[in-house]
Design a protein around this motif. Structure first.
Motif, PDB file in Angstrom:
ATOM      1  N   GLU A  86       0.879  -1.335   0.091  1.00 25.30           N
ATOM      2  CA  GLU A  86       0.025   0.007   0.138  1.00 25.30           C
ATOM      3  C   GLU A  86       0.970   1.037  -0.109  1.00 25.30           C
ATOM      4  N   GLY A  87       0.489   2.353  -0.190  1.00 21.26           N
ATOM      5  CA  GLY A  87       0.932   3.647  -0.396  1.00 21.26           C
ATOM      6  C   GLY A  87       1.004   4.408  -1.608  1.00 21.26           C
ATOM      7  N   THR A  88       1.518   5.571  -1.471  1.00 19.67           N
ATOM      8  CA  THR A  88       2.193   6.400  -2.700  1.00 19.67           C
ATOM      9  C   THR A  88       3.211   6.114  -3.411  1.00 19.67           C
ATOM     10  N   GLU A 136       3.836   5.059   2.964  1.00 18.42           N
ATOM     11  CA  GLU A 136       2.561   4.751   3.222  1.00 18.42           C
ATOM     12  C   GLU A 136       2.206   5.314   4.354  1.00 18.42           C
ATOM     13  N   ASP A 164      -0.359   6.121   7.783  1.00 20.47           N
ATOM     14  CA  ASP A 164      -1.270   5.432   8.874  1.00 20.47           C
ATOM     15  C   ASP A 164      -1.755   6.619   9.661  1.00 20.47           C
ATOM     16  N   ARG A 211       5.317   3.914   6.294  1.00 21.43           N
ATOM     17  CA  ARG A 211       6.410   3.229   5.679  1.00 21.43           C
ATOM     18  C   ARG A 211       7.151   4.174   4.564  1.00 21.43           C
ATOM     19  N   THR A 238       3.109  12.664   1.360  1.00 19.71           N
ATOM     20  CA  THR A 238       2.503  12.683   2.546  1.00 19.71           C
ATOM     21  C   THR A 238       1.248  13.749   2.504  1.00 19.71           C
TER      22      THR A 238
END
Length: 328
Positions: A222-224, A248, A250, A256, A324
């Motif tokens: 997951e994540g950008t 990523e 949270d 991450r 982010t």
């Protein structure tokens, strides 16, 4: 270009046997090798055409990841549905690396093995320890604008020129290798390329008679995913600084951060401590600056390329802010 013998390998074992011969070199797309042969930087006695050995497939792996064969072209990789959907940082890096014509010919294995574009390496009238061990490094006191600021030695300050391998490093890919005797081994892509040290002519860990058969990517996370390349012109050029990032969140904290850097070292640069500084923290300018301090703690400029150190700091901050949503 000097005369050479041409052999066509009919399979992986045959290819291994042919390239195990003295001064024999494998050729697939030839987008880098032929240029170096014309300049007489590379002078192989035998060219081994490996285009008929297979290993051009791109397919799902049992663990949810992806297999990319060594002879898959850069175009096929960049436009593959799985790459675009699950590994967009790789697609973007490849598309930033070269023109359509070159991507149509360049291969996964060849791209990983491309050599530096240092002015002194490509000019046989200039000193270069990578091309002519013991002759010296002309770039250290010479033209060094494109050169490394991390991981250098008194033997060589050249940079690795590629984009694809930077993304593969952020993705923690694995390189699969086979030898002339059929023995297979794997190497994390982060360990495939070498720093110059006292042996700058050794670009990577391949031994005589070894071939890359493919690259495996782990299951997507997951994540950008971002690939940013800073270059001297908007058309195709080698990176002054590039960053492949997988970040990523949270909630309001970074969960991450896998980062790899191009244009700064003799190899795609991956420092796990940069990510460790970021994980568990709220994103912001002070945190990004702290990560840059870790990245650049041993950086050294050579006059013309001093600008790369603040450039890397600013580029890292911009990439992390984009990933982010933080404001700088």
């Amino acid at each position: 270009m000097r005369p050479f013998d041409y052999q066509r390998a009919e399979g992986i074992d045959h290819a291994g046997q042919l390239i195990a011969a003295e001064n024999a070199v494998a050729i697939a797309g030839g987008t880098n090798l032929l240029d170096l042969m014309k300049l007489q930087v590379e002078t192989p006695q035998t060219l081994v055409d490996v285009n008929r050995i297979g290993h051009a497939e791109i397919e799902d792996s049992d663990d949810g990841g992806l297999w990319i064969g060594a002879l898959a072209t850069n175009t096929d990789t960049a436009v593959h549905p799985r790459v675009k959907a699950d590994y967009p940082v790789l697609a973007r890096a490849i598309l930033a690396g070269a023109t359509q014509q070159l991507r149509n010919r360049a291969t996964t294995g060849g791209n990983l093995c491309q050599r530096t574009r240092c002015y002194y390496f490509t000019n046989i009238d200039q000193p270069c320890n990578k091309r002519d061990p013991g002759s010296g490094c002309g770039a250290i006191d010479g033209i060094a604008r494109l050169h490394a600021v991390l991981g250098t030695s008194d033997q060589c300050i050249a940079t690795y020129p590629g984009d694809m391998a930077v993304a593969l490093s952020a993705l923690d890919a694995t390189v699969h290798i086979t030898s002339a005797h059929g023995k297979a081994r794997t190497v994390p892509v982060r360990d495939f390329h070498r720093l110059p040290g006292h042996t700058p002519w050794k670009d990577n860990v391949l031994e005589p008679g070894e071939l890359i058969t493919g690259v495996s990517l782990p299951a997507p996370v997951e994540g950008t995913q971002i690939y940013r390349k800073v270059r001297e012109r908007s058309s195709y050029a080698f990176a002054l600084c590039s960053i492949a990032a997988i970040v990523e969140m949270d909630g309001d904290k970074i969960a991450r951060a896998d980062l790899a850097f191009g244009g700064l070292a003799h190899k795609p640069w991956h420092d796990p401590e940069v990510g460790e500084v970021l994980v568990g923290q709220k994103p912001g300018a002070k945190l990004f600056d702290k990560a840059a301090d870790v990245l650049l703690r041993d950086a050294r400029g050579y006059g013309e390329n001093d600008f790369k150190i603040p450039l890397a700091r600013r580029t890292l901050a911009a990439v992390l802010a984009e990933a982010t949503g933080a404001e700088l």
